[in-house]
Design an enzyme around this catalytic site. Structure first.
Site, PDB file in Angstrom:
ATOM      1  N   HIS A   1      -7.260  -7.819  41.911  1.00 44.03           N
ATOM      2  CA  HIS A   1      -7.337  -9.217  42.350  1.00 44.03           C
ATOM      3  C   HIS A   1      -5.987  -9.622  42.943  1.00 44.03           C
ATOM      4  O   HIS A   1      -4.951  -9.524  42.290  1.00 44.03           O
ATOM      5  CB  HIS A   1      -7.680 -10.092  41.144  1.00 44.03           C
ATOM      6  CG  HIS A   1      -7.946 -11.528  41.459  1.00 44.03           C
ATOM      7  ND1 HIS A   1      -9.160 -11.974  41.938  1.00 44.03           N
ATOM      8  CD2 HIS A   1      -7.161 -12.626  41.369  1.00 44.03           C
ATOM      9  CE1 HIS A   1      -9.109 -13.292  42.109  1.00 44.03           C
ATOM     10  NE2 HIS A   1      -7.897 -13.718  41.777  1.00 44.03           N
TER      11      HIS A   1
ATOM     12  N   ASP B   1      -3.936 -12.652  44.665  1.00 51.35           N
ATOM     13  CA  ASP B   1      -3.918 -14.106  44.825  1.00 51.35           C
ATOM     14  C   ASP B   1      -3.035 -14.520  45.989  1.00 51.35           C
ATOM     15  O   ASP B   1      -1.817 -14.329  45.964  1.00 51.35           O
ATOM     16  CB  ASP B   1      -3.407 -14.763  43.540  1.00 51.35           C
ATOM     17  CG  ASP B   1      -4.437 -14.704  42.418  1.00 51.35           C
ATOM     18  OD1 ASP B   1      -5.562 -15.202  42.627  1.00 51.35           O
ATOM     19  OD2 ASP B   1      -4.124 -14.145  41.351  1.00 51.35           O
TER      20      ASP B   1
ATOM     21  N   HIS C   1      -8.242 -13.328  46.800  1.00 53.31           N
ATOM     22  CA  HIS C   1      -8.562 -14.727  46.485  1.00 53.31           C
ATOM     23  C   HIS C   1      -7.672 -15.630  47.332  1.00 53.31           C
ATOM     24  O   HIS C   1      -6.471 -15.740  47.084  1.00 53.31           O
ATOM     25  CB  HIS C   1      -8.322 -14.936  44.973  1.00 53.31           C
ATOM     26  CG  HIS C   1      -8.581 -16.316  44.474  1.00 53.31           C
ATOM     27  ND1 HIS C   1      -8.199 -16.736  43.226  1.00 53.31           N
ATOM     28  CD2 HIS C   1      -9.194 -17.392  45.050  1.00 53.31           C
ATOM     29  CE1 HIS C   1      -8.561 -17.992  43.045  1.00 53.31           C
ATOM     30  NE2 HIS C   1      -9.157 -18.421  44.150  1.00 53.31           N
TER      31      HIS C   1
ATOM     32  N   MET D   1      -6.335 -18.904  48.240  1.00 51.13           N
ATOM     33  CA  MET D   1      -6.111 -20.309  47.859  1.00 51.13           C
ATOM     34  C   MET D   1      -5.287 -20.929  48.976  1.00 51.13           C
ATOM     35  O   MET D   1      -4.094 -21.206  48.825  1.00 51.13           O
ATOM     36  CB  MET D   1      -5.398 -20.364  46.505  1.00 51.13           C
ATOM     37  CG  MET D   1      -6.330 -20.020  45.339  1.00 51.13           C
ATOM     38  SD  MET D   1      -5.445 -19.555  43.858  1.00 51.13           S
ATOM     39  CE  MET D   1      -5.151 -17.826  44.204  1.00 51.13           C
TER      40      MET D   1
ATOM     41  N   MET E   1     -13.622 -21.109  39.041  1.00 53.46           N
ATOM     42  CA  MET E   1     -12.268 -21.171  38.480  1.00 53.46           C
ATOM     43  C   MET E   1     -12.327 -21.745  37.066  1.00 53.46           C
ATOM     44  O   MET E   1     -12.938 -22.792  36.833  1.00 53.46           O
ATOM     45  CB  MET E   1     -11.358 -22.049  39.346  1.00 53.46           C
ATOM     46  CG  MET E   1     -10.978 -21.450  40.688  1.00 53.46           C
ATOM     47  SD  MET E   1     -10.201 -19.821  40.616  1.00 53.46           S
ATOM     48  CE  MET E   1      -8.716 -20.144  39.639  1.00 53.46           C
TER      49      MET E   1
ATOM     50  N   GLY F   1      -3.424 -22.007  41.163  1.00 53.11           N
ATOM     51  CA  GLY F   1      -2.018 -22.187  41.530  1.00 53.11           C
ATOM     52  C   GLY F   1      -1.055 -21.354  40.702  1.00 53.11           C
ATOM     53  O   GLY F   1      -0.044 -20.891  41.218  1.00 53.11           O
ATOM     54  N   PHE F   2      -1.387 -21.146  39.443  1.00 54.35           N
ATOM     55  CA  PHE F   2      -0.453 -20.440  38.564  1.00 54.35           C
ATOM     56  C   PHE F   2      -1.192 -19.569  37.557  1.00 54.35           C
ATOM     57  O   PHE F   2      -2.304 -19.920  37.141  1.00 54.35           O
ATOM     58  CB  PHE F   2       0.423 -21.456  37.807  1.00 54.35           C
ATOM     59  CG  PHE F   2       1.228 -22.322  38.732  1.00 54.35           C
ATOM     60  CD1 PHE F   2       2.457 -21.892  39.222  1.00 54.35           C
ATOM     61  CD2 PHE F   2       0.724 -23.538  39.172  1.00 54.35           C
ATOM     62  CE1 PHE F   2       3.170 -22.673  40.127  1.00 54.35           C
ATOM     63  CE2 PHE F   2       1.437 -24.332  40.073  1.00 54.35           C
ATOM     64  CZ  PHE F   2       2.669 -23.894  40.547  1.00 54.35           C
ATOM     65  N   GLY F   3      -0.568 -18.470  37.172  1.00 56.03           N
ATOM     66  CA  GLY F   3      -1.121 -17.612  36.134  1.00 56.03           C
ATOM     67  C   GLY F   3      -0.738 -18.171  34.768  1.00 56.03           C
ATOM     68  O   GLY F   3       0.055 -19.120  34.671  1.00 56.03           O
ATOM     69  N   GLY F   4      -1.296 -17.582  33.733  1.00 58.31           N
ATOM     70  CA  GLY F   4      -0.886 -17.916  32.372  1.00 58.31           C
ATOM     71  C   GLY F   4      -1.357 -19.255  31.832  1.00 58.31           C
ATOM     72  O   GLY F   4      -0.818 -19.741  30.834  1.00 58.31           O
TER      73      GLY F   4
ATOM     74  N   ASP G   1     -12.062 -16.755  36.764  1.00 61.44           N
ATOM     75  CA  ASP G   1     -10.637 -16.502  36.992  1.00 61.44           C
ATOM     76  C   ASP G   1      -9.816 -17.604  36.341  1.00 61.44           C
ATOM     77  O   ASP G   1      -9.960 -18.779  36.691  1.00 61.44           O
ATOM     78  CB  ASP G   1     -10.407 -16.477  38.520  1.00 61.44           C
ATOM     79  CG  ASP G   1      -8.965 -16.212  38.917  1.00 61.44           C
ATOM     80  OD1 ASP G   1      -8.142 -15.885  38.037  1.00 61.44           O
ATOM     81  OD2 ASP G   1      -8.664 -16.323  40.129  1.00 61.44           O
ATOM     82  N   GLY G   2      -8.950 -17.178  35.410  1.00 61.96           N
ATOM     83  CA  GLY G   2      -8.050 -18.119  34.752  1.00 61.96           C
ATOM     84  C   GLY G   2      -8.225 -18.110  33.248  1.00 61.96           C
ATOM     85  O   GLY G   2      -9.285 -18.473  32.737  1.00 61.96           O
ATOM     86  N   GLY G   3      -7.208 -17.622  32.545  1.00 55.26           N
ATOM     87  CA  GLY G   3      -7.229 -17.647  31.090  1.00 55.26           C
ATOM     88  C   GLY G   3      -8.219 -16.685  30.454  1.00 55.26           C
ATOM     89  O   GLY G   3      -8.603 -16.857  29.291  1.00 55.26           O
TER      90      GLY G   3
ATOM     91  N   GLY H   1      -5.055 -11.782  34.504  1.00 52.40           N
ATOM     92  CA  GLY H   1      -3.662 -11.568  34.889  1.00 52.40           C
ATOM     93  C   GLY H   1      -2.824 -11.246  33.676  1.00 52.40           C
ATOM     94  O   GLY H   1      -2.591 -10.071  33.353  1.00 52.40           O
ATOM     95  N   SER H   2      -2.401 -12.284  32.961  1.00 56.60           N
ATOM     96  CA  SER H   2      -1.531 -12.100  31.797  1.00 56.60           C
ATOM     97  C   SER H   2      -2.132 -11.177  30.753  1.00 56.60           C
ATOM     98  O   SER H   2      -1.407 -10.390  30.132  1.00 56.60           O
ATOM     99  CB  SER H   2      -1.221 -13.441  31.135  1.00 56.60           C
ATOM    100  OG  SER H   2      -1.541 -14.519  31.958  1.00 56.60           O
TER     101      SER H   2
HETATM  102  C1  DX5 Z   1      -4.642 -18.680  39.401  1.00 50.77           C
HETATM  103  C2  DX5 Z   1      -5.050 -17.359  39.970  1.00 50.77           C
HETATM  104  C3  DX5 Z   1      -5.419 -16.369  38.950  1.00 50.77           C
HETATM  105  C4  DX5 Z   1      -4.323 -15.991  37.982  1.00 50.77           C
HETATM  106  C5  DX5 Z   1      -4.957 -15.719  36.653  1.00 50.77           C
HETATM  107  O1  DX5 Z   1      -4.547 -19.613  40.404  1.00 50.77           O
HETATM  108  O2  DX5 Z   1      -6.171 -17.512  40.833  1.00 50.77           O
HETATM  109  O3  DX5 Z   1      -5.978 -15.206  39.540  1.00 50.77           O
HETATM  110  O4  DX5 Z   1      -3.591 -14.868  38.365  1.00 50.77           O
HETATM  111  O5  DX5 Z   1      -3.976 -15.505  35.699  1.00 50.77           O
HETATM  112  P1  DX5 Z   1      -4.282 -15.500  34.137  1.00 50.77           P
HETATM  113  O6  DX5 Z   1      -5.290 -14.437  33.892  1.00 50.77           O
HETATM  114  O7  DX5 Z   1      -2.955 -15.235  33.546  1.00 50.77           O
HETATM  115  O8  DX5 Z   1      -4.821 -16.869  33.815  1.00 50.77           O
HETATM  116 ZN    ZN Z   2      -7.213 -15.683  41.485  1.00 53.91          ZN
END
Ligand code: DX5
Ligand code: ZN
Length: 218
Positions: A33, A35, A66, A68, A137, A142-145, A171-173, A193-194
């Site tokens: 994936h 971003d 992806h 954005m 989503m 916008g951000f991971g974690g 996607d996300g968390g 991600g994390s």
């Molecule tokens: C957030 C991204 C995600 C992000 C997910 O905007 O689209 O793909 O990397 O990260 P985690 O899995 O850490 O929430």
């Molecule tokens: Zn993503």
């Protein structure tokens, strides 16, 4: 329905992205994936097509890109030429949804359509017959974690009900704590991600996520 784990490179070490992609391939990832953020659609900037092109030489993983970004129509061709195999864009972007789907498809690429947490699922339902995947989503992009939003699960269920065979991504968390819930709601493609790049043993993390999802999906 098969379970696919798509680790998000956003949680990897950007100074050595090629190695990170190759490493996660060896760890058993199904997809990668990637971003793409433009600092306009979301308040963060990541990478563009030239980086995807370089990554393409380092791994055979399926590139799940992806977007954005506010103007996917303008950049779709660059990303497909760079090696993207799925281009997922947002229904909230500034380009026409039907036109963007058609443009991506005509480039010979698979198309994903995504929606942000505050966007009602009804906005994407009319496009289901034209897309290969929907991405619900489970955090604000916008951000991971960030923390998984369980209140997005009714949207996942609604898409699954409307399209029993569609690839349905979350996607996300996504982690060992949240993946079963997403799978129960109907998701079968899981971005992490994390939970993968942040793990001491990413191979074990991918295996655990896959097993948990498969125990629900079968
Ligand atoms: C957030 C991204 C995600 C992000 C997910 O905007 O689209 O793909 O990397 O990260 P985690 O899995 O850490 O929430
Ligand atoms: Zn993503």
């Amino acid at each position: 329905m098969s379970v696919l784990i798509s680790p998000s490179l956003l949680a990897g070490d950007f100074s050595r992205m090629g190695e990170e992609a190759a490493r996660i391939e060896r760890c058993g990832a199904d997809w990668l994936h990637i971003d793409v953020m433009d600092g306009h659609f979301v308040p963060n900037i990541t990478l563009g097509a030239p980086v995807v092109k370089c990554l393409r030489k380092r791994t055979d993983l399926f590139f799940d890109v992806h977007l954005m970004i506010s103007h996917p129509l303008q950049y779709a061709e660059d990303f497909v030429k760079a090696g993207a195999q799925m281009l997922t864009f947002h229904v909230e972007c500034e380009d026409d949804t039907a036109e963007t789907i058609e443009a991506i498809r005509s480039l010979g690429c698979r198309v994903g359509l995504s929606l942000k947490p505050n966007t009602p699922v009804e906005t994407i339902l009319p496009f289901l017959p034209q897309v290969d995947m929907v991405l619900v989503m489970t955090v604000e992009p916008g951000f991971g974690g960030q923390s998984f939003m369980p209140d997005m699960m009714p949207k996942v269920s609604a898409v699954r009900k409307a399209a029993p065979d569609l690839l349905l991504q979350v996607d996300g968390g996504i982690s060992a704590k949240t993946i079963a819930q997403a799978a129960e709601s109907g998701a079968n493609v899981f971005v992490a991600g994390s939970a993968v790049f942040g793990a001491a043993d990413p191979k074990a993390a991918i295996e655990e996520l896959k097993t948990l999802a498969q125990s629900v999906i079968g």
